[in-house]
Design a protein around this motif. Sequence first.
Motif, mmCIF file in Angstrom:
data_model
loop_
_atom_site.group_PDB
_atom_site.id
_atom_site.type_symbol
_atom_site.label_atom_id
_atom_site.label_comp_id
_atom_site.label_asym_id
_atom_site.label_seq_id
_atom_site.Cartn_x
_atom_site.Cartn_y
_atom_site.Cartn_z
ATOM 1 N N GLU A 1 0.828 -1.199 0.000
ATOM 2 C CA GLU A 1 0.000 0.000 0.000
ATOM 3 C C GLU A 1 0.869 1.258 0.000
ATOM 4 O O GLU A 1 0.587 2.241 -0.690
ATOM 5 N N LEU A 2 1.948 1.211 0.775
ATOM 6 C CA LEU A 2 2.867 2.361 0.828
ATOM 7 C C LEU A 2 3.588 2.527 -0.517
ATOM 8 O O LEU A 2 3.832 3.652 -0.975
ATOM 9 N N ALA A 3 3.934 1.395 -1.131
ATOM 10 C CA ALA A 3 4.615 1.441 -2.432
ATOM 11 C C ALA A 3 3.679 2.044 -3.487
ATOM 12 O O ALA A 3 4.088 2.892 -4.287
ATOM 13 N N TRP A 4 2.426 1.621 -3.451
ATOM 14 C CA TRP A 4 1.420 2.170 -4.374
ATOM 15 C C TRP A 4 1.313 3.677 -4.189
ATOM 16 O O TRP A 4 1.346 4.448 -5.149
ATOM 17 N N LEU A 5 1.238 4.086 -2.922
ATOM 18 C CA LEU A 5 1.050 5.503 -2.623
ATOM 19 C C LEU A 5 2.239 6.327 -3.111
ATOM 20 O O LEU A 5 2.077 7.324 -3.818
ATOM 21 N N SER A 6 3.449 5.906 -2.740
ATOM 22 C CA SER A 6 4.596 6.750 -3.099
ATOM 23 C C SER A 6 4.837 6.707 -4.605
ATOM 24 O O SER A 6 5.269 7.700 -5.199
ATOM 25 N N GLY A 7 4.513 5.588 -5.260
ATOM 26 C CA GLY A 7 4.614 5.517 -6.718
ATOM 27 C C GLY A 7 3.631 6.461 -7.398
ATOM 28 O O GLY A 7 3.997 7.238 -8.281
ATOM 29 N N THR A 8 2.387 6.411 -6.941
ATOM 30 C CA THR A 8 1.339 7.242 -7.545
ATOM 31 C C THR A 8 1.617 8.727 -7.332
ATOM 32 O O THR A 8 1.437 9.545 -8.236
ATOM 33 N N LEU A 9 2.069 9.059 -6.117
ATOM 34 C CA LEU A 9 2.317 10.471 -5.808
ATOM 35 C C LEU A 9 3.575 10.996 -6.494
ATOM 36 O O LEU A 9 3.728 12.197 -6.688
ATOM 37 N N GLY A 10 4.493 10.076 -6.857
ATOM 38 C CA GLY A 10 5.770 10.516 -7.419
ATOM 39 C C GLY A 10 5.720 10.802 -8.911
ATOM 40 O O GLY A 10 6.588 11.487 -9.459
#
Lengths: 351, 351
Positions: free
Chosen positions: A79-88
């Motif tokens: 979930e954290l990987a998804w978030l930081s990927g999407t936000l980046g």
Amino acid sequence: MASYLRAQATEFLRALRLHRETGGGSPARADTRGGAASGAEGAVDAVRALRRSARRISGSLHTFRPLLDPAWSEEMRPELAWLSGTLGLEHACEARLRRLLLALQRLSGSGSTVFPAPSVNSTAVAGAARSADSGPPVQAGPERGNLTVGAAKAGALLERQLTLARTRAHSTALQALGSARFHAVADRVAVLASEVPLTPAAATTDLRPLAAAAEERLTNAIATLPLLTAGHPYNAEALIHGLSPDPSPHPQDGPWHQVRLLLRLHRYAREVLHGDADRVDVRLLAAGQALNRHRDASEAAAAAAQAARTPRIAPATAYALGVLHADQRLEVEAARFAFQQSWLKQPVSAP
Amino acid sequence: MASYLRAQATEFLRALRLHRETGGGSPARADTRGGAASGAEGAVDAVRALRRSARRISGSLHTFRPLLDPAWSEEMRPELAWLSGTLGLEHACEARLRRLLLALQRLSGSGSTVFPAPSVNSTAVAGAARSADSGPPVQAGPERGNLTVGAAKAGALLERQLTLARTRAHSTALQALGSARFHAVADRVAVLASEVPLTPAAATTDLRPLAAAAEERLTNAIATLPLLTAGHPYNAEALIHGLSPDPSPHPQDGPWHQVRLLLRLHRYAREVLHGDADRVDVRLLAAGQALNRHRDASEAAAAAAQAARTPRIAPATAYALGVLHADQRLEVEAARFAFQQSWLKQPVSAP
């Protein structure tokens, strides 16, 4: 470690609050101009801070896995990987465009006035809607194949394509921040800020072997890199498949990207152990910057090659994109050289 | 010095005789295949030897001017320069094409079979007569903008253009060798082989100050080169005007070309003083090779840019030429780095 996770979780929540206060949640942000600029800047900072703590939490969950409740940890990391990927993604598009326009400007000669200065922030979605390769308002000479017009047209083409990608990434990020999935992550992080789900054995476990294992994964990965070649300037390695029929012609970049991630995990593990981010190892910092530059140049080169595949572009535009692609692959090679130099400069300091 | 000039003049006459014996004078040479190959090779060697001694005679006339009859010397030098320039052009075109095709092959990935191996010698004038950008018999995929097809087409375009230039240069060289102007030069060289027109003071003049002056001109010219920049790998200097509107966008190359000529004069002056070419200074040799590579890459990059100006080429062809241009400009930069490294490696040995 628990206090480090709590601190990062608190940072995450603070960034989230900042993001809401600066109006980052408004879907109108892509059209924001002038007056609302400081608010938009605040939102950008807030997103950066969100990603920063998400990466650190995720990294710590990975390195210190045996200390944490496995079920919780396994659910949290993707979930954290998804978030930081999407936000980046939005930032990546913007940085890539800026890098490519600056390179085009450099390639056109520093004193040139034909090519306009990079104008990433002033370009609205309207620019992306123009038809392919219609070109910017440049005073072109009557002669055919004017290569400078090619540079300006290449810049305009990249600006349209990457601005469109950035706008899409921005919408996706906004949707993500408003989604139930994100709220679930934020709720978990809020719990983490007060109570870290440790295993019973965690209190008596030594962190150092786990941090040392992260460092070993890094050094093992570095050992597989062609550092000897990278240490010879102008080895022409990075450009070697520049015109290859392979659709992803640079598998050689992969191990370097992998080392970049492992270096980051090592750095976060050091932060956990030493408690303060101030005690920065200059060598690690330089090596990390070289690998960031490697990643950025690799992706910028791919974007230039991709733009050259746009149907119906003028030969002069394609020529400029070819020069630009090669220039960025050269940057990839230069970044490898810089990494080799910084990494071999001094021995690894014991954690 | 007189004996050196006599020896070079003798070499010149020997090469001329060899050239006539190997049928080098036949205007059919450009179409020569298979059976006559060894004869053609002999002619090529003979032309190289002619240029070699013409350069040495001309260089000595320049460096040791005060020792020679001024009227004779002033008349002789431009004729020798004309001769070695005219005779060198064919070889330059051929070498340039070979360099560019090898670079395209390297850029297409070493294992690639799509791009044919360089075939400089097997390509006849017929190739040059094909219409622009009609392309080689390559199995192209149906997708648009296939960049590998671009590489193959770029190679075919360069092959046509440079083969045409080479054929013209060959004809010009043959005409030159049959001209009254050439016979006048050959007659003068024949006289030189037996009697060097020295000034009365020549017998008592020390050669060393004149050789030292040649060396000083070299070191002064090198002092103006941006060696500090050149010593930093990946400084991106050579490509900086790659897309400049300037029709001759690389005036920065000029001083390096000048140093190349001065280095050659210095080397010839050393030959005069030390009597044998065997006593080669490794450092001078490496520096000279770096400067030759600099010149070759600079001209190859210009040829790629020139080819990109061909009307009606496909965007993929133009893209490949852009990558190729940048690749050769990188070679220019690498050659400067190599020169800097070899030049600063050890102090100048006293002549």
